[in-house]
Design an enzyme around this catalytic site. Structure first.
Site, PDB file in Angstrom:
ATOM      1  CB  CYS A   1      -6.672  -2.659  -9.923  1.00  0.00           C
ATOM      2  SG  CYS A   1      -6.682  -3.141 -11.656  1.00  0.00           S
TER       3      CYS A   1
ATOM      4  NE  ARG B   1      -6.977   1.244 -10.199  1.00  0.00           N
ATOM      5  CZ  ARG B   1      -8.006   1.273  -9.380  1.00  0.00           C
ATOM      6  NH1 ARG B   1      -7.978   2.074  -8.325  1.00  0.00           N
ATOM      7  NH2 ARG B   1      -9.066   0.521  -9.584  1.00  0.00           N
TER       8      ARG B   1
ATOM      9  CG  ASP C   1      19.256  -1.072   6.684  1.00  0.00           C
ATOM     10  OD1 ASP C   1      18.343  -0.736   5.907  1.00  0.00           O
ATOM     11  OD2 ASP C   1      20.197  -0.317   6.998  1.00  0.00           O
TER      12      ASP C   1
END
Length: 176
Positions: A9, A15, A118
């Protein structure tokens, strides 16, 4: 081989420390190292008080955090770079252009992990996401900077960050 994640950030006190410490908590027990840095870091400073409160409330530990400046070696060492905004991702790439395929906004990468098939983890997932950035084109990719704002804004930002961290952690190492 340890997966290295760098969160970026601006000041590295709001953040990115939130994301760093929440990722550390979510990925505990896995071979992952998470660090953060700022493009204009308040080097050596602790996480902001409101950010620390939000991290603690979500199961993270703000203790011992110290802000650091973003450097080319930090980016070069990272397998995955997660920036708070598109402009910050651009700053990362201006510093280290070769990091393009492994640099995302945190909200962009979270969306891509939600759509990933997946079985992909770690480096495979990062490569898959790099090839499919358009899948997250409609996502608002910027986490607002709460610095100097009321505690409620920190809470909203922490909700955004935590909402991104959870699917990222789950996808990277297949945790729940």
């Amino acid at each position: 081989m340890t997966l290295q994640i760098l969160v970026v950030c601006e000041g590295n006190i709001c953040r990115s420390p939130m994301a760093e410490r929440l990722l550390v908590a979510a990925l505990a027990g896995h071979d992952v190292e998470v660090r953060s840095a700022g493009t204009r870091a308040v080097v050596g400073h602790a996480m902001s008080e409101h950010s620390a409160t939000e991290v603690t409330a979500r199961g993270g530990d703000p203790a011992g955090f110290a802000a650091r400046q973003l450097t080319e070696p930090l980016v070069a060492e990272a397998d995955l770079v997660l920036a708070a905004t598109r402009d910050l991702r651009t700053a990362v790439l201006e510093l280290t252009p070769r990091a393009m395929r492994r640099s995302f906004t945190i909200l962009e990468f979270a969306e891509l992990t939600r759509q990933a098939p997946d079985g992909l983890t770690g480096q495979e997932l990062i490569a898959w996401a790099a090839d499919r950035r358009p899948l997250a084109a409609d996502v608002d990719q910027d986490v607002p900077d709460p610095i100097g704002r009321p505690p409620e804004v920190y809470h909203q930002v922490a909700d955004l960050v935590d909402g991104a961290v959870r699917p990222i952690a789950a996808a990277l190492v297949k945790v729940d």
